[in-house]
Write a protein that holds these residues in place. Structure first.
Motif, PDB file in Angstrom:
ATOM      1  N   UNK A 134       0.825  -1.195   0.000  1.00 55.43           N
ATOM      2  CA  UNK A 134       0.000   0.000   0.000  1.00 55.43           C
ATOM      3  C   UNK A 134       0.868   1.257   0.000  1.00 55.43           C
ATOM      4  N   UNK A 135       0.457   2.269  -0.782  1.00 49.83           N
ATOM      5  CA  UNK A 135       1.200   3.524  -0.729  1.00 49.83           C
ATOM      6  C   UNK A 135       0.982   4.201   0.621  1.00 49.83           C
ATOM      7  N   UNK A 136       1.961   4.978   1.041  1.00 49.25           N
ATOM      8  CA  UNK A 136       1.862   5.686   2.307  1.00 49.25           C
ATOM      9  C   UNK A 136       0.771   6.744   2.207  1.00 49.25           C
ATOM     10  N   UNK A 137      -0.029   6.862   3.279  1.00 48.42           N
ATOM     11  CA  UNK A 137      -1.161   7.783   3.269  1.00 48.42           C
ATOM     12  C   UNK A 137      -1.268   8.449   4.632  1.00 48.42           C
ATOM     13  N   UNK A 138      -1.526   9.735   4.653  1.00 49.58           N
ATOM     14  CA  UNK A 138      -1.677  10.456   5.903  1.00 49.58           C
ATOM     15  C   UNK A 138      -3.158  10.620   6.233  1.00 49.58           C
ATOM     16  N   UNK A 139      -3.484  10.417   7.519  1.00 46.87           N
ATOM     17  CA  UNK A 139      -4.868  10.548   7.977  1.00 46.87           C
ATOM     18  C   UNK A 139      -4.895  11.340   9.271  1.00 46.87           C
ATOM     19  N   UNK A 140      -6.070  11.820   9.643  1.00 49.26           N
ATOM     20  CA  UNK A 140      -6.223  12.521  10.919  1.00 49.26           C
ATOM     21  C   UNK A 140      -6.477  11.508  12.030  1.00 49.26           C
ATOM     22  N   UNK A 141      -6.752  11.999  13.235  1.00 47.84           N
ATOM     23  CA  UNK A 141      -6.934  11.120  14.399  1.00 47.84           C
ATOM     24  C   UNK A 141      -8.060  10.114  14.200  1.00 47.84           C
ATOM     25  N   UNK A 142      -9.215  10.589  13.766  1.00 51.91           N
ATOM     26  CA  UNK A 142     -10.355   9.688  13.570  1.00 51.91           C
ATOM     27  C   UNK A 142     -10.066   8.668  12.483  1.00 51.91           C
ATOM     28  N   UNK A 177     -15.785  -2.168  17.733  1.00 51.91           N
ATOM     29  CA  UNK A 177     -16.120  -2.714  19.049  1.00 51.91           C
ATOM     30  C   UNK A 177     -15.002  -2.558  20.082  1.00 51.91           C
ATOM     31  N   UNK A 178     -13.779  -2.293  19.626  1.00 50.77           N
ATOM     32  CA  UNK A 178     -12.675  -2.180  20.595  1.00 50.77           C
ATOM     33  C   UNK A 178     -11.794  -0.966  20.326  1.00 50.77           C
ATOM     34  N   UNK A 179     -12.327   0.039  19.674  1.00 52.16           N
ATOM     35  CA  UNK A 179     -11.566   1.229  19.306  1.00 52.16           C
ATOM     36  C   UNK A 179     -11.306   2.101  20.528  1.00 52.16           C
ATOM     37  N   UNK A 180     -10.024   2.478  20.755  1.00 50.06           N
ATOM     38  CA  UNK A 180      -9.737   3.404  21.859  1.00 50.06           C
ATOM     39  C   UNK A 180     -10.223   4.817  21.505  1.00 50.06           C
ATOM     40  N   UNK A 181     -10.144   5.692  22.479  1.00 47.67           N
ATOM     41  CA  UNK A 181     -10.639   7.056  22.293  1.00 47.67           C
ATOM     42  C   UNK A 181      -9.566   7.956  21.680  1.00 47.67           C
ATOM     43  N   UNK A 182     -10.006   9.107  21.205  1.00 46.77           N
ATOM     44  CA  UNK A 182      -9.055  10.097  20.687  1.00 46.77           C
ATOM     45  C   UNK A 182      -8.156  10.582  21.818  1.00 46.77           C
ATOM     46  N   UNK A 183      -8.689  10.640  23.027  1.00 43.51           N
ATOM     47  CA  UNK A 183      -7.879  11.031  24.184  1.00 43.51           C
ATOM     48  C   UNK A 183      -6.705  10.054  24.383  1.00 43.51           C
ATOM     49  N   UNK A 184      -6.957   8.748  24.203  1.00 46.55           N
ATOM     50  CA  UNK A 184      -5.887   7.746  24.297  1.00 46.55           C
ATOM     51  C   UNK A 184      -4.836   8.016  23.230  1.00 46.55           C
ATOM     52  N   UNK A 185      -5.289   8.337  22.017  1.00 42.63           N
ATOM     53  CA  UNK A 185      -4.370   8.627  20.917  1.00 42.63           C
ATOM     54  C   UNK A 185      -3.530   9.863  21.225  1.00 42.63           C
ATOM     55  N   UNK A 190      -2.720  10.909  24.155  1.00 43.99           N
ATOM     56  CA  UNK A 190      -1.778  10.490  25.194  1.00 43.99           C
ATOM     57  C   UNK A 190      -0.569   9.794  24.563  1.00 43.99           C
ATOM     58  N   UNK A 191      -0.821   8.947  23.559  1.00 43.56           N
ATOM     59  CA  UNK A 191       0.276   8.263  22.866  1.00 43.56           C
ATOM     60  C   UNK A 191       1.172   9.278  22.151  1.00 43.56           C
ATOM     61  N   UNK A 192       0.571  10.315  21.599  1.00 47.26           N
ATOM     62  CA  UNK A 192       1.341  11.385  20.963  1.00 47.26           C
ATOM     63  C   UNK A 192       2.232  12.088  21.978  1.00 47.26           C
ATOM     64  N   UNK A 198       5.174  10.258  22.929  1.00 46.64           N
ATOM     65  CA  UNK A 198       6.017   9.932  21.768  1.00 46.64           C
ATOM     66  C   UNK A 198       6.041   8.424  21.499  1.00 46.64           C
ATOM     67  N   UNK A 199       4.933   7.740  21.787  1.00 46.29           N
ATOM     68  CA  UNK A 199       4.811   6.312  21.518  1.00 46.29           C
ATOM     69  C   UNK A 199       4.560   6.066  20.037  1.00 46.29           C
ATOM     70  N   UNK A 200       3.882   7.002  19.396  1.00 45.66           N
ATOM     71  CA  UNK A 200       3.564   6.852  17.979  1.00 45.66           C
ATOM     72  C   UNK A 200       4.076   8.060  17.196  1.00 45.66           C
ATOM     73  N   UNK A 201       4.491   7.827  15.947  1.00 46.10           N
ATOM     74  CA  UNK A 201       4.972   8.946  15.128  1.00 46.10           C
ATOM     75  C   UNK A 201       3.793   9.749  14.561  1.00 46.10           C
TER      76      UNK A 201
END
Length: 108
Positions: A22-30, A40-48, A50-52, A55-58
């Motif tokens: 797959x080609x690299x693609x940029x997306x927003x938080x949602x 059914x098991x999606x974490x919240x934007x707040x969790x995301x 927190x990961x930012x 610095x857990x995720x780029x």
């Protein structure tokens, strides 16, 4: 449900295949949460966020806008949350040697 349990089943072979196909693609938080997790098991934007912060995720910041590369985030989550058993496998079965179960040495 713990965050580790929320992660999709990521195998390194699946990761290599998806990165190369797959080609690299940029997306927003949602978009990132929708791409990586089942509803059914999606974490919240707040969790995301927190990961930012940790610095857990780029992520890529353009002005006030934040974007994510799905494959880079998937690889980072795999590296930071993947748990291996004592014998190096991930079978979920206890490890045994000739004297019984392998245990961690007690400290203090």
């Amino acid at each position: 449900m713990r965050n580790e349990e929320m992660l999709v089943n990521l195998k390194s072979s699946d990761l290599r295949d998806s990165v190369s196909s797959q080609p690299s693609r940029l997306v927003d938080s949602k978009g990132l949460l929708n791409a990586l997790f089942d509803k059914s098991c999606r974490p919240t934007i707040r969790w995301l966020q927190h990961q930012q912060r940790n610095k857990t995720i780029p992520f890529i910041k353009i002005g006030r806008l934040v974007f994510f590369d799905i494959e880079q985030v998937k690889a980072a989550l795999y590296r930071s949350t993947h748990v291996k058993t004592l014998n190096g496998t991930n079978s979920g079965q206890p490890s045994f040697d000739s004297h019984g179960p392998i245990t961690q040495p007690e400290t203090g």
